[in-house]
Structures are given as structure tokens and as C-alpha cells.
Scaffold this motif. Structure first.
Motif, PDB file in Angstrom:
ATOM      1  N   UNK A  11       0.842  -1.204   0.000  1.00 42.72           N
ATOM      2  CA  UNK A  11       0.000   0.000   0.000  1.00 42.72           C
ATOM      3  C   UNK A  11       0.875   1.252   0.000  1.00 42.72           C
ATOM      4  N   UNK A  12       1.988   1.219   0.719  1.00 41.38           N
ATOM      5  CA  UNK A  12       2.909   2.363   0.739  1.00 41.38           C
ATOM      6  C   UNK A  12       3.539   2.595  -0.634  1.00 41.38           C
ATOM      7  N   UNK A  13       3.895   1.500  -1.329  1.00 42.96           N
ATOM      8  CA  UNK A  13       4.459   1.624  -2.678  1.00 42.96           C
ATOM      9  C   UNK A  13       3.461   2.301  -3.614  1.00 42.96           C
ATOM     10  N   UNK A  14       2.229   1.841  -3.552  1.00 46.14           N
ATOM     11  CA  UNK A  14       1.183   2.389  -4.426  1.00 46.14           C
ATOM     12  C   UNK A  14       0.931   3.859  -4.102  1.00 46.14           C
ATOM     13  N   UNK A  15       0.938   4.201  -2.826  1.00 48.05           N
ATOM     14  CA  UNK A  15       0.747   5.602  -2.425  1.00 48.05           C
ATOM     15  C   UNK A  15       1.892   6.467  -2.954  1.00 48.05           C
ATOM     16  N   UNK A  16       3.115   5.953  -2.889  1.00 51.74           N
ATOM     17  CA  UNK A  16       4.257   6.721  -3.382  1.00 51.74           C
ATOM     18  C   UNK A  16       4.178   6.898  -4.899  1.00 51.74           C
ATOM     19  N   UNK A  17       3.795   5.840  -5.612  1.00 51.54           N
ATOM     20  CA  UNK A  17       3.613   5.943  -7.061  1.00 51.54           C
ATOM     21  C   UNK A  17       2.523   6.953  -7.409  1.00 51.54           C
ATOM     22  N   UNK A  18       1.424   6.910  -6.669  1.00 51.51           N
ATOM     23  CA  UNK A  18       0.317   7.828  -6.916  1.00 51.51           C
ATOM     24  C   UNK A  18       0.747   9.271  -6.670  1.00 51.51           C
ATOM     25  N   UNK A  19       1.492   9.500  -5.595  1.00 52.77           N
ATOM     26  CA  UNK A  19       1.959  10.854  -5.292  1.00 52.77           C
ATOM     27  C   UNK A  19       2.895  11.356  -6.400  1.00 52.77           C
ATOM     28  N   UNK A  20       3.798  10.507  -6.853  1.00 57.50           N
ATOM     29  CA  UNK A  20       4.718  10.904  -7.927  1.00 57.50           C
ATOM     30  C   UNK A  20       3.950  11.221  -9.205  1.00 57.50           C
ATOM     31  N   UNK A  21       2.939  10.427  -9.509  1.00 54.16           N
ATOM     32  CA  UNK A  21       2.118  10.674 -10.698  1.00 54.16           C
ATOM     33  C   UNK A  21       1.362  11.996 -10.576  1.00 54.16           C
ATOM     34  N   UNK A  22       0.766  12.237  -9.417  1.00 53.46           N
ATOM     35  CA  UNK A  22       0.033  13.495  -9.210  1.00 53.46           C
ATOM     36  C   UNK A  22       0.956  14.699  -9.342  1.00 53.46           C
ATOM     37  N   UNK A  23       2.165  14.596  -8.815  1.00 57.55           N
ATOM     38  CA  UNK A  23       3.118  15.708  -8.919  1.00 57.55           C
ATOM     39  C   UNK A  23       3.514  15.957 -10.375  1.00 57.55           C
ATOM     40  N   UNK A  24       3.710  14.881 -11.123  1.00 61.91           N
ATOM     41  CA  UNK A  24       4.060  15.027 -12.544  1.00 61.91           C
ATOM     42  C   UNK A  24       2.914  15.657 -13.323  1.00 61.91           C
ATOM     43  N   UNK A  25       1.692  15.216 -13.028  1.00 63.75           N
ATOM     44  CA  UNK A  25       0.525  15.784 -13.714  1.00 63.75           C
ATOM     45  C   UNK A  25       0.325  17.245 -13.332  1.00 63.75           C
ATOM     46  N   UNK A  26       0.596  17.590 -12.079  1.00 65.37           N
ATOM     47  CA  UNK A  26       0.449  18.983 -11.634  1.00 65.37           C
ATOM     48  C   UNK A  26       1.424  19.899 -12.363  1.00 65.37           C
ATOM     49  N   UNK A  59      17.925 -14.005 -14.268  1.00 59.02           N
ATOM     50  CA  UNK A  59      16.885 -14.218 -15.270  1.00 59.02           C
ATOM     51  C   UNK A  59      16.656 -12.989 -16.162  1.00 59.02           C
ATOM     52  N   UNK A  60      16.915 -11.799 -15.613  1.00 54.21           N
ATOM     53  CA  UNK A  60      16.805 -10.583 -16.424  1.00 54.21           C
ATOM     54  C   UNK A  60      15.423  -9.976 -16.463  1.00 54.21           C
ATOM     55  N   UNK A  61      14.565 -10.391 -15.531  1.00 52.88           N
ATOM     56  CA  UNK A  61      13.238  -9.789 -15.474  1.00 52.88           C
ATOM     57  C   UNK A  61      12.753  -9.716 -14.037  1.00 52.88           C
ATOM     58  N   UNK A  62      11.776  -8.849 -13.832  1.00 51.54           N
ATOM     59  CA  UNK A  62      11.154  -8.675 -12.531  1.00 51.54           C
ATOM     60  C   UNK A  62       9.664  -8.490 -12.774  1.00 51.54           C
ATOM     61  N   UNK A  63       8.878  -9.337 -12.175  1.00 53.47           N
ATOM     62  CA  UNK A  63       7.416  -9.204 -12.278  1.00 53.47           C
ATOM     63  C   UNK A  63       6.952  -8.406 -11.068  1.00 53.47           C
ATOM     64  N   UNK A  64       6.274  -7.304 -11.331  1.00 58.77           N
ATOM     65  CA  UNK A  64       5.729  -6.462 -10.261  1.00 58.77           C
ATOM     66  C   UNK A  64       4.242  -6.677 -10.222  1.00 58.77           C
ATOM     67  N   UNK A  65       3.773  -7.151  -9.077  1.00 60.97           N
ATOM     68  CA  UNK A  65       2.342  -7.447  -8.906  1.00 60.97           C
ATOM     69  C   UNK A  65       1.711  -6.441  -7.959  1.00 60.97           C
ATOM     70  N   UNK A  66       0.392  -6.317  -8.079  1.00 52.47           N
ATOM     71  CA  UNK A  66      -0.359  -5.521  -7.119  1.00 52.47           C
ATOM     72  C   UNK A  66      -0.691  -4.109  -7.553  1.00 52.47           C
ATOM     73  N   UNK A  67      -0.383  -3.749  -8.786  1.00 59.04           N
ATOM     74  CA  UNK A  67      -0.731  -2.415  -9.268  1.00 59.04           C
ATOM     75  C   UNK A  67      -2.225  -2.372  -9.527  1.00 59.04           C
ATOM     76  N   UNK A  68      -2.931  -1.468  -8.843  1.00 61.04           N
ATOM     77  CA  UNK A  68      -4.392  -1.426  -9.013  1.00 61.04           C
ATOM     78  C   UNK A  68      -4.784  -0.965 -10.420  1.00 61.04           C
ATOM     79  N   UNK A  69      -5.892  -1.475 -10.899  1.00 56.72           N
ATOM     80  CA  UNK A  69      -6.415  -1.065 -12.201  1.00 56.72           C
ATOM     81  C   UNK A  69      -7.097   0.281 -12.112  1.00 56.72           C
ATOM     82  N   UNK A  70      -7.267   0.914 -13.228  1.00 56.89           N
ATOM     83  CA  UNK A  70      -7.905   2.236 -13.253  1.00 56.89           C
ATOM     84  C   UNK A  70      -9.400   2.119 -13.068  1.00 56.89           C
TER      85      UNK A  70
END
Length: 70
Positions: A11-26, A59-70
Motif C-alpha cells: 500500500x505504501x508503494x502504491x501511495x508513493x507511485x500515486x503521489x509521484x504521478x500526481x506531482x508530474x501531472x500537476x 533471469x533478467x526480469x522482474x514481475x511487479x504485482x499488485x498495481x491497481x487497475x484504473x
């Protein structure tokens, strides 16, 4: 060992991503023009740092799970 290449966002990761996105959009930035300096996510980057070795020498990849849908 699957946990070497899978990360589940918290939840903290998602909140940080959301804050960064909002700042970029602002700032009026469009997605194709957002760079590292425009999208600050230091806590998430610290959490993902342990996966760097697997990305570069494993392996050269990282799967990131848990990103909420729009």
C-alpha cells in the motif's frame, strides 16, 4: 526460487507511485516526457534495489504485482 523475480507492491508503494504521478501531472508533464527526475519514488526504488542483481546477472526480469487497475 520464484521470489527472486517477483515483487508485490505494498500500500505504501502504491501511495508513493500515486503521489509521484500526481506531482508530474500537476507540472503539466505528459507520460512520454516524464523522466527519472520528474518521478521521485525513493522508497520504492530502495525496496526494488535487491532485485538489481537478478535483473543484471540472473533471469533478467522482474514481475511487479499488485498495481491497481484504473
Amino acid at each position: 526460487q520464484i521470489d527472486r523475480w517477483v515483487y508485490r507492491l505494498t500500500a505504501d508503494d502504491i501511495a508513493e507511485l500515486d503521489q509521484a504521478l500526481q506531482q508530474s501531472q500537476a507540472k503539466g508533464l505528459v507520460m512520454s516526457r516524464i523522466g527519472k527526475a520528474d518521478f521521485s519514488i525513493p522508497r520504492l526504488m530502495a525496496r526494488l534495489a535487491p532485485f538489481q542483481q537478478e535483473l543484471e546477472k540472473g533471469l533478467g526480469l522482474l514481475q511487479i504485482k499488485g498495481l491497481p487497475g484504473a
